[in-house]
Design an enzyme around this catalytic site. Structure first.
Site, short mmCIF file in Angstrom:
data_model
loop_
_atom_site.label_atom_id
_atom_site.label_comp_id
_atom_site.label_asym_id
_atom_site.label_seq_id
_atom_site.Cartn_x
_atom_site.Cartn_y
_atom_site.Cartn_z
N HIS A 91 35.77 9.42 17.28
CA HIS A 91 34.89 8.61 16.46
C HIS A 91 33.67 9.40 16.02
O HIS A 91 33.42 10.51 16.51
CB HIS A 91 34.44 7.36 17.22
N HIS A 93 29.30 8.67 14.82
CA HIS A 93 28.17 7.75 14.72
C HIS A 93 27.41 8.05 13.43
O HIS A 93 27.38 9.20 12.97
CB HIS A 93 27.21 7.91 15.89
N GLU A 98 24.42 12.03 19.86
CA GLU A 98 24.90 11.94 21.24
C GLU A 98 24.97 13.33 21.86
O GLU A 98 25.46 14.28 21.25
CB GLU A 98 26.27 11.28 21.30
N HIS A 139 34.10 13.14 17.65
CA HIS A 139 34.10 13.59 19.04
C HIS A 139 34.81 12.59 19.94
O HIS A 139 34.95 11.41 19.61
CB HIS A 139 32.66 13.82 19.55
#
Length: 385
Positions: A91, A93, A98, A139
């Site tokens: 996925h 973001h 992150e 990731h």
């Protein structure tokens, strides 16, 4: 009303106010769960609100949350046994940057910049290894040791709410077990439904479906991807200097003790190892690294700081004495987390040799900025004799 009555009333009010002030004490510094508002706190290892993430026993513990950091950043601890499945669909973001820090065992991490021609990279993280996935990076991750812990760091905070939404129940262990002891190893998710996808998107998770991305499995000595990138070679797990990226949109990795290092000699020795500076963040507002301290000797002064941004510590090794303004001195052990709001004075020193912690600064000018101002480049992860 007589003067004597007024005097008695005034004295009574003063006495009540004095008694109230004398009886007031701040909330405890050491807590079992992260507070629901901004304030200093220390969360011991394996404490914090814990939820079951998968039916195979993976656990998420909330160390720093949106509420406890006033939205600056969040930290969760992801503990698990060995599993044959990734813990999340690949996925991206759009908002959250992150960062991943291996705190125990081994964890596989995949990253790919979501642009045409980008190289699909993967690493086996061991204790102290670091990886970062800026917004837009595809990731995912997988625990590959019998007892592993991956520290997820999000800036800004907010994404950690997804874990609560998809929780399958609270996890309570009176003995502090890191994860559930479940023998089964079921795949934690199936194909995403339109309803799930809409919910995930609302939580800042955008699935990279199998026709777009499949995690590569061709690891050689802990790495898969561009062979020119220093990480591992045929003889050593870690190889060469791991520099920080000059592009804040690039994912990258830093192997333990192989990134840039600096030595500060004020009040004893400190080895600063930046893992991420403001230059590697899209909003120039976050820094991560490790700090290794020599023990406080007779005649050394205690280190003192008062930072303009929220600050946090996650202990790696040794023991750290920490005195936060308004509280008595506490002693942090490996795995403990401390959060210190901006503008709060604190003192710290190592009580034993080679005390090391991961630091998180909610801005460009944190503790590392102050220490690096009086530091020199250094070739070793250890301080002088």
């Amino acid at each position: 009303m007589k003067a004597s009555t007024l005097t008695s009333l005034s004295l009574s009010l003063l006495s009540t106010a004095s008694s109230t002030a004398a009886s007031y004490s701040p909330p405890p510094l050491v807590v079992d769960v992260a507070p629901d508002h901004l304030r200093p706190y220390i969360l011991p290892r394996y404490k914090g609100h814990a939820i079951k993430l998968t039916t195979s026993g993976q656990i998420i513990r909330f160390s720093i949350t949106t509420n406890s950091s006033d939205g600056a950043f969040a930290v969760v601890q992801h503990t698990s046994k060995w599993t044959g499945w990734t813990s999340a669909r690949p996925h991206t973001h759009q908002e959250a940057h992150e960062h991943f820090y291996c705190s125990k065992g081994r964890v596989e991490l995949w990253t790919k910049k979501n642009v045409t021609g980008a190289i699909d990279e993967a690493r086996v993280l061991t204790l102290g290894d670091f990886g970062t996935a800026p917004p837009g990076t595809i990731h995912t991750f997988q625990h590959t040791d019998p007892d592993s812990q991956l520290t997820h760091i999000y800036n800004p905070a907010g994404f950690e709410e997804l874990y609560n939404v998809f929780s399958i129940g609270d996890f309570v262990s009176p003995h502090g077990s890191p994860y559930q002891l479940i023998g089964d190893d079921q795949q934690p998710f199936g194909d995403v439904t339109p309803e799930q996808e809409a919910l995930l998107n609302s939580l800042d998770l955008y699935v990279a479906k199998a026709d777009v991305y499949v995690p590569r499995r061709d690891f050689v000595n802990g790495t898969a991807g561009d062979p020119s990138i220093n990480w591992h070679n045929s003889n050593n797990w870690h190889n060469g200097n791991n520099s920080l990226s000059s592009d804040p949109t690039d994912p990258y990795y830093v192997a333990k003790d192989y990134g840039p290092k600096y030595l500060n000699s004020e009040n004893g020795y400190k080895v600063i190892q930046p893992l991420l500076t403001a230059e590697q963040t899209p909003n120039k507002n976050f820094t991560i690294g490790t700090l290794t301290l020599s023990p406080k000797l007779e005649g050394d002064k205690t280190n003192v700081a008062k930072l303009p941004h929220h600050f946090a510590i996650q202990m790696d090794e040794g023991q750290l004495a920490l005195t936060i303004q308004g509280y008595k001195t506490e002693y942090l052990l490996p795995g403990d987390v401390a959060f210190i709001p901006s503008g709060t004075r604190f003192e710290y020193y190592a009580t034993v040799p080679f005390t090391k912690f991961l630091y998180l600064n909610g801005g460009a000018k944190g503790l590392d900025y102050e220490l690096l101002a009086n530091a020199v480049p250094w070739d070793f992860p250890a301080y002088p004799e």
